[in-house]
Structures are given as structure tokens and as C-alpha cells.
Write a protein that holds these residues in place. Structure first.
Motif, PDB file in Angstrom:
ATOM      1  N   MET A   1       0.825  -1.208   0.000  1.00 22.79           N
ATOM      2  CA  MET A   1       0.000   0.000   0.000  1.00 22.79           C
ATOM      3  C   MET A   1       0.864   1.264   0.000  1.00 22.79           C
ATOM      4  SD  MET A   1      -3.027   1.310  -0.061  1.00 22.79           S
ATOM      5  CE  MET A   1      -4.131  -0.024   0.403  1.00 22.79           C
TER       6      MET A   1
ATOM      7  N   GLU B   1       2.367   1.759  -3.398  1.00 23.99           N
ATOM      8  CA  GLU B   1       1.336   2.181  -4.351  1.00 23.99           C
ATOM      9  C   GLU B   1       1.029   3.671  -4.197  1.00 23.99           C
ATOM     10  OE1 GLU B   1       0.088   0.573  -6.870  1.00 23.99           O
ATOM     11  OE2 GLU B   1       1.404  -1.113  -6.347  1.00 23.99           O
ATOM     12  N   TYR B   2       1.055   4.162  -2.974  1.00 25.59           N
ATOM     13  CA  TYR B   2       0.839   5.594  -2.730  1.00 25.59           C
ATOM     14  C   TYR B   2       1.950   6.421  -3.368  1.00 25.59           C
ATOM     15  CZ  TYR B   2       0.684  10.004  -0.095  1.00 25.59           C
ATOM     16  OH  TYR B   2       0.650  11.323   0.263  1.00 25.59           O
TER      17      TYR B   2
ATOM     18  N   LEU C   1       3.788   5.523  -5.874  1.00 31.50           N
ATOM     19  CA  LEU C   1       3.641   5.419  -7.330  1.00 31.50           C
ATOM     20  C   LEU C   1       2.520   6.329  -7.832  1.00 31.50           C
ATOM     21  CD1 LEU C   1       4.084   1.571  -7.803  1.00 31.50           C
ATOM     22  CD2 LEU C   1       5.705   3.371  -8.425  1.00 31.50           C
ATOM     23  N   PHE C   2       1.468   6.477  -7.032  1.00 27.69           N
ATOM     24  CA  PHE C   2       0.391   7.411  -7.384  1.00 27.69           C
ATOM     25  C   PHE C   2       0.929   8.837  -7.465  1.00 27.69           C
ATOM     26  CE2 PHE C   2      -2.592  10.538  -5.623  1.00 27.69           C
ATOM     27  CZ  PHE C   2      -3.567  10.531  -6.617  1.00 27.69           C
TER      28      PHE C   2
ATOM     29  N   ASP D   1      11.478  -1.290  -4.173  1.00 24.20           N
ATOM     30  CA  ASP D   1      10.692  -1.489  -5.396  1.00 24.20           C
ATOM     31  C   ASP D   1      11.285  -0.622  -6.499  1.00 24.20           C
ATOM     32  OD1 ASP D   1       8.667  -1.402  -7.460  1.00 24.20           O
ATOM     33  OD2 ASP D   1       7.220  -2.094  -5.962  1.00 24.20           O
TER      34      ASP D   1
END
Length: 321
Positions: free
Chosen positions: A1, A4-5, A7-8, A81
Motif C-alpha cells: 500500500m 502504491e501511494y 507510485l500514485f 521497489d
């Protein structure tokens, strides 16, 4: 999570062609370079107690955060990542491990401490300072160099130390004779912290035969930050025992001396550490840089301010006669 934040935010940066990146880099960089000059000026000129409250909160927060950071040894987001690409030059200033965020832990007690001491004066100033604190924390996510938990814990640490230091100040108001003991404890803890980060084991992960993260490089900031726990009690004892200056207020020669003192401080912040690293090595160079700056801020320049204020007072007394 958390990835992903990031990457957003990364996709958003790319969608606006990194137009906000220089602003976020500036907010982030200011927090760990020149922001410290504000509470130092408050300490020198405006209010010794208010400035000291902010500075002590910063010293303790950053010093203990370095121990936490080098205990957890969390890798940076782009190491965890490969899809994460930090913005601009942020990766070059993102030294050390990731958790908690050093920039947030620096900004937190300074912006937060100044907000606390400003509340009874101008509440809107405190609100603005709080906004800058949150903006600094967010900038570390926006630039892709810290996860949300890195900055959240950094803010929590800042609040914790602001509360603890306020309680310490209240306690010392009632028991001033205990200050030397507290300074000695802090001094000893600082040296134990240096020994701990020097000899503790670190992750030694290799990729294609190459060390993923060099712990020796990660320790550089640790030496500089933990030195705050050593340099402050040393400098504070000297100032309290032999100097005992009082902030002259926003007037006269004392104000001029306070402004003048920011010039050497600016130059030390900008140029001194690379020179010391070259002479002493990066660990002890960072340590010496911190020690000199803290000693200058807490004791050496206050000696100059005291002398200037005393000379001005004598001149005014003579003029009245």
C-alpha cells in the motif's frame, strides 16, 4: 500500500511534468539546512527560554531518531521497489536509512517548537508553522524518498519530544539544581549511542555480488545527529556556568550582534562539513561539524552578544551622566 501511494504521487508528478518538484525540493532542503537559523536567532535575541525550548526539542529528537533509524535499518523505497523513481535531485540528499524520516524529524521539533512558543503571541503564525511542517513531511513522499509511515512516525517523534522537553523545562523550573545531572545523563547516552551504532550488526544484502546498501555510509548522518546529544550538554554547561547571557531583545547592538552571528552560521552550514569530512573522515567529520555548530550557537556567539550588550549598556549609562 505504501509503495502504491508513492507510485500514485509519481504518476501525478509525471502528469504535470515535474512542475512542483523544485518547490518540494526547496521546502525539503530548507528544513535540514537553514531552518535551524530561526530558533537560533530566537535564542540569541528574542527569548532565550523559547529558543532553547525549540533547540533542545530538536537536539533530542534528532539524536534519538538516529539511534532508531540505525536500529531498524529500513531500505529506501526505490531499493524496495524498482518502480519508484525519486524526483529531481532528491535521491542525492536522501542519505541514511529510510525509517523514520530525518527531514521530518528535523522540521517537526523546529517548526513545532516555534509554533508552540508563538501560540500566545500570534496564533496565525503558529498555524503557518504547522502548515510548513506538514508540507515538509509530505514533500518526502511527493519526492519519492520516504514512505507514509516514515513521515508519520517522524511527526509522532517530534510531538513526543516537544511534550517531553516542555515537562523537563517545568521540572527544572522547580528543581534547577537537577539540570547538571540531566546534562550529564544526556552526554553519557550520546556516547553510548555512538558506540552502539559503531559496533552493532547491519544488514549486508548483496545483489549480483554488490553490496546493496553500505552501512558505513548509512552511519554518517548517525554520527552527526547523535553528536547533538553530546554537544548540547557540553555547550549548555559552559554557557550556564561561565557565560549566562540574556537575550537583548529586538533592539540596539544586541539585535545587530544577533543578525551578524547568522552570517558565520550560514557559512558553517554551507561549507564546513565537506572540509571536516576530508580531514577527519565522514563519520568523525559529521560529528565534528555538529559539535562546532552547536557550541557556536549555544555558547560562543552568546558570549559575543553578552559582551556587545554590556558595552552598549555602559555607553548608555555614561551618556545619561
Amino acid at each position: 500500500m505504501d509503495i502504491e501511494y508513492l507510485l500514485f504521487l509519481q504518476r501525478f508528478r509525471e502528469s504535470i511534468n515535474d512542475s512542483l518538484t523544485p518547490f518540494m525540493e526547496g521546502i525539503s532542503l530548507f528544513a535540514v539546512t537553514y531552518l535551524i537559523m530561526i530558533p537560533v536567532f530566537v535564542y540569541w535575541v528574542v527569548s532565550k527560554r523559547k529558543g532553547l525550548y525549540t533547540l533542545v526539542s530538536y537536539y533530542l529528537c534528532c539524536g534519538f531518531n538516529a539511534i532508531v533509524k540505525l536500529t531498524v535499518c529500513a531500505y529506501r523505497p526505490w531499493i524496495r521497489d524498482a518502480r519508484v523513481h525519486p524526483a529531481g535531485d532528491a535521491i542525492t540528499t536522501a542519505t541514511g536509512y529510510s525509517f523514520p524520516s530525518g527531514h521530518t524529524v528535523t522540521a517537526g521539533p523546529i517548526y513545532g517548537g516555534l509554533a508552540v512558543v508563538s501560540w500566545s503571541w500570534k496564533k496565525f503564525v503558529s498555524v503557518i508553522l504547522g502548515i510548513f511542517l506538514l508540507l515538509t513531511a509530505f514533500s518526502r513522499n511527493y519526492l519519492g524518498v520516504h514512505t507514509p509511515q516514515d513521515v508519520f512516525v517522524g511527526i509522532c517523534e517530534s510531538v513526543f519530544w516537544l511534550i517531553i522537553v516542555a515537562k523537563i523545562f517545568t521540572y527544572l523550573d522547580e528543581h534547577p539544581e537537577k539540570e547538571n545531572l540531566l546534562l550529564l545523563i544526556c552526554f553519557i547516552v550520546g556516547w553510548l549511542g555512538i558506540a552502539y551504532i559503531t559496533f552493532k550488526p547491519y544488514p549486508m544484502d548483496y545483489v549480483d555480488g554488490k553490496l546493496l546498501v553500505d552501512p558505513q555510509k548509512m552511519m554518517n548522518d548517525g554520527y552527526g545527529d547523535i553528536c547533538l546529544l553530546i554537544a548540547f550538554p557540553f555547550a549548555r554547561y559552559i554557557e550556564k556556568r561561565w557565560i549566562g547571557f540574556q537575550a537583548p531583545g529586538l533592539k540596539g547592538a544586541g539585535l545587530a550582534a544577533g543578525i551578524a552571528g547568522l552570517i558565520p552560521l550560514f557559512l558553517m552550514i554551507k561549507f564546513m562539513r565537506p572540509a571536516l569530512d576530508g580531514v577527519l573522515g565522514t563519520h568523525w567529520g559529521h560529528f565534528a561539524n555538529t559539535f562546532i555548530i552547536v557550541l557556536y550557537c549555544i555558547a560562543l556567539w552568546p558570549l559575543v552578544i553578552k559582551a556587545v550588550s554590556k558595552t552598549e549598556a555602559k555607553a548608555e549609562e555614561k551618556a545619561e551622566k
